[in-house]
Motif scaffolding. Structure first.
Motif, mmCIF file in Angstrom:
data_model
loop_
_atom_site.group_PDB
_atom_site.id
_atom_site.type_symbol
_atom_site.label_atom_id
_atom_site.label_comp_id
_atom_site.label_asym_id
_atom_site.label_seq_id
_atom_site.Cartn_x
_atom_site.Cartn_y
_atom_site.Cartn_z
ATOM 1 N N ASN A 84 1.732 22.320 -79.156
ATOM 2 C CA ASN A 84 3.142 22.453 -79.526
ATOM 3 C C ASN A 84 3.926 21.148 -79.352
ATOM 4 N N MET A 91 8.965 18.796 -78.954
ATOM 5 C CA MET A 91 8.165 19.824 -78.311
ATOM 6 C C MET A 91 8.850 21.178 -78.453
ATOM 7 N N SER A 92 8.098 22.133 -78.919
ATOM 8 C CA SER A 92 8.610 23.495 -78.978
ATOM 9 C C SER A 92 8.165 24.187 -77.692
ATOM 10 N N VAL A 93 9.065 24.264 -76.725
ATOM 11 C CA VAL A 93 8.688 24.729 -75.387
ATOM 12 C C VAL A 93 8.726 26.248 -75.246
ATOM 13 N N ALA A 94 9.392 26.896 -76.157
ATOM 14 C CA ALA A 94 9.424 28.359 -76.174
ATOM 15 C C ALA A 94 9.802 28.772 -77.586
ATOM 16 N N ALA A 124 13.335 27.625 -77.956
ATOM 17 C CA ALA A 124 13.800 26.373 -77.350
ATOM 18 C C ALA A 124 12.932 25.199 -77.774
ATOM 19 N N ILE A 182 12.663 20.773 -77.297
ATOM 20 C CA ILE A 182 13.188 19.573 -76.660
ATOM 21 C C ILE A 182 12.683 18.345 -77.414
ATOM 22 N N LEU A 189 12.390 14.007 -76.865
ATOM 23 C CA LEU A 189 12.528 12.824 -76.015
ATOM 24 C C LEU A 189 12.232 11.598 -76.861
ATOM 25 N N SER A 206 17.396 12.119 -74.958
ATOM 26 C CA SER A 206 16.770 13.432 -74.797
ATOM 27 C C SER A 206 17.698 14.491 -75.368
ATOM 28 N N LEU A 218 18.099 18.873 -76.406
ATOM 29 C CA LEU A 218 17.625 20.220 -76.122
ATOM 30 C C LEU A 218 18.338 21.190 -77.051
ATOM 31 N N VAL A 241 18.559 25.429 -77.646
ATOM 32 C CA VAL A 241 18.159 26.743 -77.158
ATOM 33 C C VAL A 241 18.887 27.822 -77.954
ATOM 34 N N PRO A 261 19.204 31.506 -77.282
ATOM 35 C CA PRO A 261 18.854 32.568 -76.326
ATOM 36 C C PRO A 261 18.873 33.963 -76.942
ATOM 37 N N SER A 307 21.537 13.781 -74.318
ATOM 38 C CA SER A 307 22.032 12.686 -73.485
ATOM 39 C C SER A 307 21.326 11.420 -73.956
ATOM 40 N N TYR A 363 18.917 28.667 -66.466
ATOM 41 C CA TYR A 363 18.502 29.688 -67.431
ATOM 42 C C TYR A 363 16.992 29.579 -67.646
ATOM 43 N N VAL A 382 14.431 30.103 -69.912
ATOM 44 C CA VAL A 382 14.249 30.383 -71.340
ATOM 45 C C VAL A 382 12.984 31.209 -71.541
ATOM 46 N N SER A 383 11.952 30.872 -70.808
ATOM 47 C CA SER A 383 10.720 31.659 -70.814
ATOM 48 C C SER A 383 10.115 31.524 -69.425
ATOM 49 N N PHE A 429 9.493 27.707 -69.162
ATOM 50 C CA PHE A 429 10.514 26.693 -69.456
ATOM 51 C C PHE A 429 11.859 27.097 -68.867
ATOM 52 N N TYR A 471 9.168 22.281 -67.313
ATOM 53 C CA TYR A 471 8.293 22.922 -68.293
ATOM 54 C C TYR A 471 6.861 22.944 -67.774
ATOM 55 N N PHE A 526 18.933 14.150 -65.878
ATOM 56 C CA PHE A 526 19.807 12.984 -65.733
ATOM 57 C C PHE A 526 20.950 13.306 -64.787
#
Lengths: 685, 265
Positions: free
Chosen positions: A396, A419-422, A425, A427, A429, A460, A462, A464, A466, A476, B180, B182-183, B186, B208, B220
């Motif tokens: 991912n 990156m597909s972390v979920a 979600a 992220i 970088l 970076s 993000l 989400v 939810p 940021s 939060y 998320v999973s 993560f 993660y 950060f």
């Protein structure tokens, strides 16, 4: 001259009833962000807009399209493209668009965005395709004209007493003809005259100020693409060459990765950012090679110098494309530029590696003044760059980057990951480190500076989602500039943050709020007679809320309120305020539509300026810099007189309070009002 | 080295004594990623542990051995609430800071936890200066849902002094944070930190678990534009993390954290 307006592009026709004049909110924000970053740069590349327009008319066949075609859309992430290709390889051709929901990393937001541009059809055989290429394409003729109503000082000066004035009329005239069969064959030409430029006179015997023509063919056996005439080149991640549109910082996770075919046809009215010559890409599924060569005369500021072997040199290249005065005409096409380069790449499974080369030669040497900020800038008669770029997907995570070296042996590198972390979600970088002495031309990497030089930073982001209807996005960015740069007399650091919350509970309603803050170092504003001004920390904060509601199928109401706070630690902190209301209407059963905006603004100076995307005639958009105190309104009207002929009219007027003049120099208007009208005709045959 | 010491010691407050390191403590607002070290950031996070654990952390601040920092913690669950102990030392023979803390936390309900910690601080420059102080910190965590947690933490609310001089006072620090999940893998969190006489610091971080055995943290701190990250590996009950912090002016701070594996309730 500071660019007052950034002309741009966008939009098309198609499935969506508002599509001819409306832009997705994300795209508007991209363009607004670009306007904020570009400051003095005028952008007038509408090729992306034209591309989307064509795709709405002839959508991509997702059963046959290759990854490059999807990347060119700039809507899908690399992970989404690769999972689509994998899905197709695993399960065969798509039978229905409903299957898109089954693809990994594809969510409902993505599908909604891409639906107008894709379709499912059976593939034609090569002979049929070739025959259709030359017979079944669309001929499109576009004629556009516009002018400012109140004449500025440049048009009113007595030409016999003062040589510095605008030679031509305030009318802008643009004509473009294009033949296109899907993305397989296209050819066309265009001509353009900017306001103040001459047309068909003794100083302009060629007629228009700018001409461009191109022939572009794709998928011709081993030849993947062939460009003749004007074309653009995009290599790697933009460190050594990137002439197409590329986004800068935004909450959209796609903004940092550069994705485009290497060769693309040039079809915009901008006069600088392209090559003129021949380019060809050959290859198979794994290997690909591109070579291109170009010869052009470009604008430059020429300086006489008896000490120089040529008797003259060039102090800078001119990128405005404006030739309104004798001085600007004197800079026109004075520099001869030969450029060539190439790429060799290898792709297998989820990986890719490419080797890129770019070289420029000029007739006249480029020589800069000996000041600290110029110490490492490009000089001389030639420039070479070499780079290696890569991307690779592991599960991912999608890695990508480019490392480049310029002819003075300076290095630049950019590297990122998506990156597909979920399921809900993602992220992103991105790290860049670019030497203070790295040199490049016509590049557009993902950097804080407008060009890749003198910068180290880490970005970076993000995103989400939810629950359905809610999207939280944040980024940021931390950056350092080791060497002096424009308006900063020393090494400096900075940071920028954004938080954006979007609520879209239904197709009818969308609300978003964003808060952005940045801290940068700049020279203090004060006594200009001091050569070395002290540095100050400049804080810029902006809060925006936008509301969009579709009460009926034919109407959209939109409103935005935005506040800006600016503090440079020297003068009193400033505030800026903007409020606008849009009414957008498109008749359901008649080919007519209109949109109206009323905008109020109040800022204390240029420092607390704001930007707001404006609807325009098809393919065009404007992002005026808004500062001062006043009110602005505009209306757009478009009518299809027949199936082949569509007309657009726009009228815009800005009234400033407490102000008797607008602008400065030759653009000074002795009035507190500034008006503009624009007309456009599009004919399909 | 002298420059860094000057920066640290010239601050009006002895804020360097405060054991605040988000790279380590990011999990306080998570029900999935919380670990034994989380209570250093908010003592209420102690309630998430269910068995005895211990951890040692070493960080070479700004890559200078003279301001090497070593911390150790112990967490002990009991039927009357959970206990924690932390001890830390930073510096070298010519300059040192030491802190010892005893923490206690318990659940008030399924949704609310509360914790407190008593600290002893010592600041020493041999033959020149020595001061010591005690203070208190209090934290609470609220679980709004299985995924959403928030917390409030107050450090040194009574503004205890470290020595007689006003310049040596321990600062108060108010922290509000939200996390939060998320999973299960993560987690994201943000904190707003207000330290006495300092600008508001916005902290953002993610954690993660990208593999059964590997995870990373990234975040950060806005006040000084610094970044923190860590890469960790889990092997049975042992967890090892390589820490990395970056300050734009002072440079890199590498570190290592070794802990046992705390089970979650």
């Amino acid at each position: 001259m500071r660019a007052f307006c950034i002309l741009f592009f966008w939009l098309g026709i198609g499935l969506h009833s508002f599509s001819q004049t409306e832009l997705p909110a994300v795209a508007e924000q991209h363009i607004e962000q670009m306007a904020e970053n570009s400051n003095d740069v005028v952008l007038n590349d509408d090729s992306y807009n034209q591309h989307l327009y064509e795709l709405r008319r002839h959508p991509i066949n997702i059963n046959t399209a290759n990854p490059e075609t999807f990347n060119e859309l700039m809507i899908l992430s690399p992970l989404q493209v690769e999972s689509l290709i994998e899905y197709r390889q695993l399960f065969g051709n798509f039978i229905s668009l409903y299957e898109l929901q089954s693809i990994a990393y594809w969510d409902v937001y993505t599908i909604k965005k891409i639906l107008p541009f894709i379709t499912i059809t059976t593939q034609l055989n090569i002979k049929e395709v070739f025959k259709e290429r030359v017979q079944k394409g669309d001929h499109v003729l576009l004629i556009k004209t516009s002018r400012g109503i109140e004449k500025s000082r440049g048009y009113l000066i007595d030409s016999s007493s003062l040589s510095n004035h605008y030679l031509g009329s305030p009318w802008a005239i643009s004509v473009r003809y294009k033949y296109q069969y899907k993305n397989l064959l296209q050819y066309g030409f265009l001509c353009d005259k900017d306001p103040g430029e001459l047309i068909f006179t003794k100083h302009q015997q060629a007629g228009f100020d700018f001409y461009s023509a191109h022939i572009f063919i794709r998928k011709l056996g081993l030849i993947k693409s062939l460009a003749l005439g004007d074309y653009v080149v995009n290599l790697g991640q933009g460190l050594i060459q990137w002439q197409s549109l590329a986004f800068k910082k935004s909450s959209d996770l796609l903004s940092s990765k550069r994705q485009s075919p290497i060769l693309k046809p040039y079809q915009s009215f901008g006069e600088q950012n392209f090559h003129r010559g021949v380019g060809v890409t050959v290859g198979n599924k794994k290997w690909e090679a591109t070579v291109f060569g170009s010869y052009r005369n470009i604008d430059a500021n020429m300086v006489s110098d008896t000490m120089n072997v040529d008797g003259m040199y060039v102090s800078s290249f001119q990128n405005t494309g404006l030739h309104r005065t004798l001085a600007e005409l004197a800079d026109k096409h004075v520099q001869q530029q030969i450029s060539f380069g190439g790429n060799a790449s290898f792709s297998k499974n989820n990986g890719h590696v490419g080797f890129n080369f770019m070289h420029y030669d000029w007739k006249l040497a480029l020589i800069k003044n000996s000041i600290p900020s110029n110490l490492f800038l490009l000089t001389g008669r030639s420039l070479s760059n070499f780079s290696i770029d890569y991307h690779y997907t592991y599960k991912n995570v999608h890695f990508f980057g480019e490392t480049a070296v310029s002819s003075n042996k300076s290095i630049a590198t950019v590297n990122g990951l998506l990156m597909s972390v979920a399921n809900c979600a993602d992220i992103h970088l991105f790290y860049r480190k670019i030497s203070r002495s790295y040199q490049s031309l016509q590049t557009n990497a993902f950097t804080e500076n407008s060009t890749p030089v003198n910068e180290t930073g880490f970005f970076s982001a993000l995103s989400v989602r939810p629950v359905y209807g809610w999207v939280f996005e944040a980024y940021s960015d931390f950056f350092t500039f080791p060497w002096v740069k424009y308006n900063v007399n020393g090494g400096s650091i900075g940071s920028e943050y954004l938080l954006k919350i979007t609520y879209k509970p239904s197709k009818q309603l969308e609300i978003y709020t964003s808060y952005k803050t940045s801290v940068k170092i700049e020279n203090s504003q004060g006594d200009n007679s001091i050569n070395l001004l002290p540095l100050n920390t400049v804080t810029h904060k902006a809060m925006r809320t936008q509301f969009e509601y579709k009460p009926t199928k034919s109407t959209i109401l939109r409103s935005r309120v935005e506040m800006v706070w600016y503090d440079n630690m020297t003068n009193r902190p400033e505030e800026g305020y903007l409020l606008y209301i849009d009414w957008i209407w498109k008749a359901l059963k008649k080919p007519i539509g209109a949109n109206v905006r009323m905008l109020f603004f109040e800022t204390e100076s240029y420092n607390s300026r704001l930007y707001a995307y404006e609807n325009d005639v098809l393919f065009s958009s404007s992002i005026p810099v808004i500062y001062g105190k006043g009110i602005k309104y505009y209306f757009n009207l478009h009518v299809a007189l027949s199936k082949k002929l569509t007309c657009w009219v726009k009228w815009a007027q800005t009234s400033y309070f407490n102000q008797k003049i607008i602008g400065s120099g030759l653009d000074l208007i002795n009035n507190n009002r500034k008006s503009e009208c624009k007309m456009q005709v599009l004919y399909h045959f | 080295m002298l420059q860094v010491l000057f920066v640290l010691t010239s601050m009006a407050q002895i804020s360097s004594l405060v054991n605040y390191s988000p790279a380590i403590n990011i999990g306080a607002y998570s029900q999935c990623q919380s670990d034994g070290y989380s209570f250093v950031n908010n003592q209420a996070a102690l309630t998430s542990i269910e068995c005895f654990g211990m951890a040692v952390c070493q960080e070479k601040m700004f890559n200078l051995s003279e301001i090497n920092k070593v911390d150790a913690i112990v967490a002990i669950p009991t039927s009357l609430g959970n206990l924690g102990c932390s001890i830390g030392r930073k510096g070298f023979e010519g300059f040192s800071e030491t802190n010892i803390g005893l923490a206690y936390a318990r659940k008030l309900s399924n949704a609310i936890s509360i914790g407190t910690q008593f600290n002893y601080y010592s600041f020493k420059i041999p033959s020149y200066f020595h001061s010591a102080s005690m203070n208190i910190e209090i934290g609470t965590l609220i679980r709004f849902s299985p995924k959403l947690n928030a917390g409030i933490h107050v450090f040194n609310p009574v503004r205890m002094m470290s020595g007689k001089n006003e310049d040596n006072k321990l600062p108060y620090i108010y922290t509000v944070g939200v996390g939060y999940d998320v999973s299960n893998d993560f987690f994201i969190c943000t904190e707003i930190v207000k330290q006495e006489d300092q600008a508001i610091d916005l902290v953002g971080g993610i954690q993660y678990q990208f593999d059964k055995r590997f995870f990373f943290k990234l975040g950060f701190m806005s006040e000084n534009s610094s970044l923190f990250s860590s890469l960790g590996v889990v092997y049975k009950s042992i967890r090892l993390e390589a820490l990395f912090r970056y300050h734009p002016q002072l440079g890199y701070s590498p570190g290592l954290l070794l802990s046992n594996h705390f089970k979650h309730k």
